[in-house]
Design a protein around this motif. Structure first.
Motif, mmCIF file in Angstrom:
data_model
loop_
_atom_site.group_PDB
_atom_site.id
_atom_site.type_symbol
_atom_site.label_atom_id
_atom_site.label_comp_id
_atom_site.label_asym_id
_atom_site.label_seq_id
_atom_site.Cartn_x
_atom_site.Cartn_y
_atom_site.Cartn_z
ATOM 1 N N VAL A 9 0.833 -1.204 0.000
ATOM 2 C CA VAL A 9 0.000 0.000 0.000
ATOM 3 C C VAL A 9 0.877 1.267 0.000
ATOM 4 O O VAL A 9 0.519 2.279 -0.597
ATOM 5 C CB VAL A 9 -1.006 -0.023 1.178
ATOM 6 N N ILE A 10 2.043 1.194 0.627
ATOM 7 C CA ILE A 10 2.975 2.335 0.608
ATOM 8 C C ILE A 10 3.522 2.528 -0.802
ATOM 9 O O ILE A 10 3.592 3.654 -1.301
ATOM 10 C CB ILE A 10 4.135 2.132 1.611
ATOM 11 N N ASN A 16 1.472 6.795 -6.923
ATOM 12 C CA ASN A 16 0.323 7.561 -7.396
ATOM 13 C C ASN A 16 0.217 8.968 -6.828
ATOM 14 O O ASN A 16 -0.483 9.800 -7.391
ATOM 15 C CB ASN A 16 -0.971 6.795 -7.098
ATOM 16 N N ASN A 17 0.885 9.239 -5.729
ATOM 17 C CA ASN A 17 0.758 10.542 -5.074
ATOM 18 C C ASN A 17 2.094 11.220 -4.840
ATOM 19 O O ASN A 17 2.150 12.258 -4.200
ATOM 20 C CB ASN A 17 0.046 10.379 -3.718
ATOM 21 N N GLY A 18 3.146 10.604 -5.352
ATOM 22 C CA GLY A 18 4.486 11.116 -5.094
ATOM 23 C C GLY A 18 4.801 12.370 -5.877
ATOM 24 O O GLY A 18 4.124 12.738 -6.818
ATOM 25 N N GLY A 19 5.833 13.019 -5.450
ATOM 26 C CA GLY A 19 6.338 14.208 -6.117
ATOM 27 C C GLY A 19 7.815 14.303 -5.814
ATOM 28 O O GLY A 19 8.471 13.299 -5.563
ATOM 29 N N ASN A 66 10.693 0.098 -3.889
ATOM 30 C CA ASN A 66 10.023 -0.360 -5.109
ATOM 31 C C ASN A 66 9.253 0.755 -5.807
ATOM 32 O O ASN A 66 8.969 0.670 -6.997
ATOM 33 C CB ASN A 66 9.078 -1.529 -4.814
ATOM 34 N N ALA A 67 8.915 1.792 -5.072
ATOM 35 C CA ALA A 67 8.255 2.963 -5.664
ATOM 36 C C ALA A 67 9.289 3.985 -6.137
ATOM 37 O O ALA A 67 8.947 5.070 -6.579
ATOM 38 C CB ALA A 67 7.320 3.607 -4.647
ATOM 39 N N ASN A 68 10.575 3.623 -6.015
ATOM 40 C CA ASN A 68 11.698 4.492 -6.378
ATOM 41 C C ASN A 68 11.789 5.731 -5.491
ATOM 42 O O ASN A 68 12.061 6.833 -5.962
ATOM 43 C CB ASN A 68 11.652 4.871 -7.862
ATOM 44 N N TYR A 69 11.543 5.521 -4.201
ATOM 45 C CA TYR A 69 11.703 6.568 -3.198
ATOM 46 C C TYR A 69 12.637 6.064 -2.107
ATOM 47 O O TYR A 69 12.839 4.864 -1.951
ATOM 48 C CB TYR A 69 10.352 6.931 -2.562
ATOM 49 N N VAL A 82 9.931 11.684 5.803
ATOM 50 C CA VAL A 82 10.039 12.381 4.524
ATOM 51 C C VAL A 82 10.702 11.457 3.506
ATOM 52 O O VAL A 82 11.767 10.896 3.772
ATOM 53 C CB VAL A 82 10.865 13.687 4.657
ATOM 54 N N PHE A 83 10.053 11.318 2.355
ATOM 55 C CA PHE A 83 10.562 10.524 1.239
ATOM 56 C C PHE A 83 10.919 11.448 0.086
ATOM 57 O O PHE A 83 10.260 12.471 -0.126
ATOM 58 C CB PHE A 83 9.478 9.564 0.713
#
Length: 96
Positions: A9-10, A16-19, A66-69, A82-83
């Motif tokens: 879920v993270i 989908n909500n990253g920046g 895996n989300a590249n953060y 903070v990511f």
């Protein structure tokens, strides 16, 4: 079909909500991402849980990696993390 992991879920949230920077409070993790169970107690008490390290799958690192953060800051007393987007390479090669 790939088996769903506990912290996927993270991954989904960050993709989908990253920046350029994502700050999440522990309350946001509890209410938005883990409404049934909340963050593990170790995530609230140990910065080690937030280490950017695939070698400890019981922690959540694979989810943001895996989300590249990656995690760049954790404040346990104020309860936030903070990511930022993961750099493709931490190495700089200089030609001579």
């Amino acid at each position: 079909m790939e088996r769903k992991k506990k912290y996927d879920v993270i991954t989904h949230y960050l993709k989908n909500n990253g920046g350029s920077q994502v700050t999440l409070t522990f309350t946001q993790f509890d209410e938005l991402l883990f409404p049934s169970a909340g963050l593990p107690k170790t995530a609230r008490s140990s910065t080690e849980w937030w280490a950017n390290d695939y070698r400890h799958p019981e922690n959540g690192a694979y989810a943001w990696l895996n989300a590249n953060y990656e995690v760049i800051h954790i404040n346990l007393s104020k309860e936030y993390v903070v990511f930022v987007p993961l750099l493709k390479s931490n190495s700089i090669f200089l030609e001579k």
